[in-house]
Design an enzyme around this catalytic site. Sequence first.
Site, mmCIF file in Angstrom:
data_model
loop_
_atom_site.group_PDB
_atom_site.id
_atom_site.type_symbol
_atom_site.label_atom_id
_atom_site.label_comp_id
_atom_site.label_asym_id
_atom_site.label_seq_id
_atom_site.Cartn_x
_atom_site.Cartn_y
_atom_site.Cartn_z
ATOM 1 N N LYS A 1 28.183 -6.781 -2.389
ATOM 2 C CA LYS A 1 28.893 -6.183 -3.512
ATOM 3 C C LYS A 1 28.056 -5.030 -4.086
ATOM 4 C CE LYS A 1 31.479 -7.810 -7.566
ATOM 5 N NZ LYS A 1 31.755 -8.991 -8.404
ATOM 6 N N GLU B 1 41.914 -22.417 -11.877
ATOM 7 C CA GLU B 1 42.322 -22.690 -13.255
ATOM 8 C C GLU B 1 43.041 -24.029 -13.401
ATOM 9 O OE1 GLU B 1 41.710 -18.370 -12.718
ATOM 10 O OE2 GLU B 1 42.951 -19.839 -11.654
ATOM 11 N N ARG C 1 48.684 -19.893 -14.436
ATOM 12 C CA ARG C 1 48.570 -20.726 -13.237
ATOM 13 C C ARG C 1 48.352 -22.197 -13.569
ATOM 14 N NH1 ARG C 1 45.056 -17.832 -8.708
ATOM 15 N NH2 ARG C 1 47.016 -17.405 -7.681
#
Length: 634
Positions: A283, A368, A396
């Site tokens: 990253k 979640e 969600r």
Amino acid sequence: MTILDTIASPRDLKALSPAQLRQLADEIRQRLIEKVSVTGGHLGPNLGVVELTVAIHRVFDSPRDAIVFDTSHQSYVHKMLTGRTDQFDTLRQKDGLSGYTDRGESEHDWTESSHASAALSTVDGLSKAFKIKGENHRNAVAVVGDGALTGGMCWEALNNISADKERNAVIIVNDNGRSYSPTIGGLSENLGRIRAQHGYDEIMEQGKKRLKSMGWVGERTFDALHAIKDGVKSTVMPTEMFPELGIKYVGPINGHDIDAVVRALSYARDYDGPIIVHTVTEKGHGFAPAVNEPKDQMHSTGAIDPVTGVPKGQKQPGWTAAFSEELIKAAENRKDIVAITAAMAGPTGLAPFEERFPERFFDVGIAEQHAMASASGLALAGMHPVVAIYSTFLNRAVDQVIMDIALLKLPVTIVLDRAGVTGSDGPSHNGVWDMALMSIVPGMRIAAPRDGARLRELFNEALEVNDGPTVVRFPKGNLLDDIEAVDQLSDGVDIIYYNDAEEAASDVPDILLVAIGAMSTRSRNAAKLLEERGYNVTVADPRWAVPVPQSLVGLAADHDLVVTVEDGIIRGGIGSMIAEALNAAEVDTPLRRMGVANYFPRHASRGEVLEENSLTPEEIAAAVEDWLGTITEG
């Protein structure tokens, strides 16, 4: 003219030599830094997939082959290779280029949602459809991060994909060891073992040590990490990553070696059946300030200096920081408080809590639903969980909130960051549904603070609730100036503005504005405009918007018009609940609602989206006058 400026579509990559592809990758990386440093955006994730995305479009034939980016915040390189390079000056701005894939922008964009872990399910469906239609020459390709693989949907999709070995589903795992923050759990540990077996970890460390001695040297800062050499061979086997599934596996591949990735993807393209290609990337690759940023490697950034990476502009106190400070204070006094994040400890303000109370902090990954159900277990055992997530991601986990928390009347505090209109992140990130969704949950209490002082008050009040769940919601960005109440009613409703024109005629209408949370400042400014026009105006902030405070019903009965102002969707929002409460009490005062229309707000600044929905002080005041005219005429 650069090579990048000659790329109008992925077809243009087919004729480039390997050396030209590498030069193209360098040009893309520099263009990303140049443009995103001005507009802001997801810099680190896109720097990490430059070579990988070039290789994908070199090998596959988009849009015939469907390429689906999970979350799609890492699709900037894809956009450049599909003819949108010249639009990057408008990135994430109103009427400009979206920060995610967008079906309205290009035929090469298959999806729009930026919620993680869904790409494999989409590819499962696409590959099934291609097979049914006899289009066996087409591939459905998912680009999914190792962080997203912590989400349950990925495993549900893999279970289905592995059941049919006769369709072309290519799963490219972009393994950088992170989502927003380092990836957690057994999956991460397994990927780490695979990398270690092939020498990646040791070679990475050697490269980083060499880089440290070199310092910042410009556009190819991480040449040192190209020591992850061709000698590290990839393998083709059926079982290394997901042994129970039996899906063919290729990897690990150095994701910054275009030649190696092209070879692996060419094999995957021609393979009959589902296949996993495991690429190892970094990253922020190629930009030292991003790689060396310890928190999230510039996952999402505002305007920055393109050389040093230092943010531009003065940082103001934010809502998230205020919550973070108050949580730590509360946890110092109460041993039962625990905190849960879904892979976003930094963005939701839980990182300081983790440092202070590591044994009471839980990162469950991008999951979640699991976060809420796990919170229910903690609450059942006598703890008070604080689950901090973005408002949009609450969508969600609604089933778990209803069935695993509310049904059991458990004391769980859900803190919703980025509630309401978030702006530049676009339709999938705006948190405009939380009040409508949570207000239908039996026993739910919803607090909407108008400023930092109220955030601290209401969060602590939520922690005292022990017979059911609570929600505390606040917007993205800087704190608003504190607004002190001029009066407080018996059930906690704040009166934040009141005027009574003593010399006004007796027939001057009395207006009640009910301002929800961060809309208080705009509502109070609208009241001042109405006062200048001779109206009597009261502005009430319920603080606890759900359930509807009974004092609001009494206030409504004493006024000639009630107008609710909220930054959630109008349909089913707080205004609807207040209307129901007035109806139940047989209060016939006319009520009008202002909020976000029932649509998906496009990317733009928060102010622009609010203006689009007539939520400026001027438009609120104008709407009130129009409604008063209609009522008078009626």
